[in-house]
Write a protein that holds these residues in place. Sequence first.
Motif: not given
Length: 259
Positions: A67, A113, A191-192, A195, A198-199
């Motif tokens: 992550e 996302r 990780f774009d 993403e 959202a994370y």
Amino acid sequence: MKHARVAYAGAIHHATPHPRGLQLADGRVLAEEAVVWLPPIEVGTVFALGLNYADHAKELSFDKQAEPLAFIKSPQAIMGHRGQTRRPADATFMHYECELAVVIGRTARNVPREEALSVVAGYTVANDYAIRDYLENWYRPNLRVKNRDTCTLLGPWLVDAADIPDPGRLQLRTEVNGSTTQEGTTADMVFDIPEIIAYLSGFMTLAAGDVILTGTPKGVVDVQVGDVVTTEIEHIGRLVSHIVGDEVFGIPAAPTAKA
């Protein structure tokens, strides 16, 4: 549209680009060197992503994480365009990091996302310096690496999100004293941006003015006192910084050992 914040004649002004430099909101046109450049927004919380480009992670002998590796930066670390960044005398390897900075435009919590880019106000350029000698454990980077005063520059412009339809396909480049040392593309992020948003918003509330630094590609090299470093992202701008020594900040030189 591009926007900047600068200090001039005892006040803080909003500015836009002009062929002769920049134009203040009151109409005055000034040369770039005539003002003090501030971060282009009033900065809230700054989140930084570590090792978010696979080639840079490989450069540092680090495997892909499950992550995003995120951490928070202190307000004292943040500088504007043309700022001075201190290289401590005890550093043996200090490097720049050209990064796309994402500026949040409104309160965001549990953003899916597919809706993540709707909470973005715009983008700016970041240069997030690191001193590799200060790494102490697997959790890269630690406080001394990434939260030193003057180590993170933002600017010069905030570009509206509507003017950057695909932030996932932007070219990045760094020059040291006019020579290109780093090139990459945001397409290579592990990780774009959707993403990442959202994370982060999945466990905390993001607010307008928060900034996300999205990582850097490979190609970092050691910089020295006197170097001029320019980090550039297409369609967004060129961010200049100057490397200075301890004496500029009133820090005395360490005593030399007696023979």
